[in-house]
Design a protein around this motif. Structure first.
Motif, mmCIF file in Angstrom:
data_model
loop_
_atom_site.group_PDB
_atom_site.id
_atom_site.type_symbol
_atom_site.label_atom_id
_atom_site.label_comp_id
_atom_site.label_asym_id
_atom_site.label_seq_id
_atom_site.Cartn_x
_atom_site.Cartn_y
_atom_site.Cartn_z
ATOM 1 N N ASP A 148 37.921 -49.363 8.780
ATOM 2 C CA ASP A 148 37.376 -50.702 9.000
ATOM 3 C C ASP A 148 36.101 -50.876 8.179
ATOM 4 O OD1 ASP A 148 35.250 -49.510 10.399
ATOM 5 O OD2 ASP A 148 36.088 -49.958 12.362
ATOM 6 N N ARG A 149 35.480 -52.037 8.296
ATOM 7 C CA ARG A 149 34.332 -52.360 7.449
ATOM 8 C C ARG A 149 33.116 -51.467 7.687
ATOM 9 N NH1 ARG A 149 32.481 -57.974 10.328
ATOM 10 N NH2 ARG A 149 32.162 -57.032 12.359
ATOM 11 N N ASP A 202 38.581 -44.091 12.551
ATOM 12 C CA ASP A 202 37.628 -44.996 13.194
ATOM 13 C C ASP A 202 36.622 -44.193 13.996
ATOM 14 O OD1 ASP A 202 36.421 -47.402 13.732
ATOM 15 O OD2 ASP A 202 37.880 -48.048 15.217
ATOM 16 N N ASN A 260 32.519 -49.125 4.827
ATOM 17 C CA ASN A 260 32.373 -49.730 3.514
ATOM 18 C C ASN A 260 31.077 -49.253 2.840
ATOM 19 O OD1 ASN A 260 32.746 -51.302 1.273
ATOM 20 N ND2 ASN A 260 32.068 -53.182 2.254
#
Length: 96
Positions: free
Chosen positions: A85-86, A30, A89
């Protein structure tokens, strides 16, 4: 507390055989923003990768505020299972 959490994770995920064999490494990645005192905007970005089983830092990088969340900040290898996490992406970094 750390040995207890390690044991709990191994039991919950059934990882004792995987961890012992060294075939897979579970990594949580992250990023976060960092502001200098009195700053009104992001000053730096902190990128962290943590080994989920050993509960140890795998990699840490500090960049300028211009660098976003991107898997290019990390050294990953075959057998790494990564939880992101997104913000990560981005097909170019997810599929080599």
């Amino acid at each position: 507390c750390v040995p207890w959490v390690k044991s709990l994770l191994a039991g919950v995920f059934g990882l004792s055989e995987i961890v012992d064999s060294g075939k897979l490494r579970f990594i949580v990645i992250d990023g976060s923003t960092v502001q200098e005192p009195a700053a009104t905007a992001t000053t730096y970005r902190l990128h962290i990768a943590i080994d989920l089983i050993n509960l140890s830092l795998h990699q840490v990088e500090v960049t300028t505020d211009k660098e976003g969340e991107n898997l290019d900040h990390y050294t990953l290898a075959a057998g790494d299972v990564v939880l992101i996490d997104r913000g990560y992406n981005q097909p170019k970094t997810l599929v080599p």
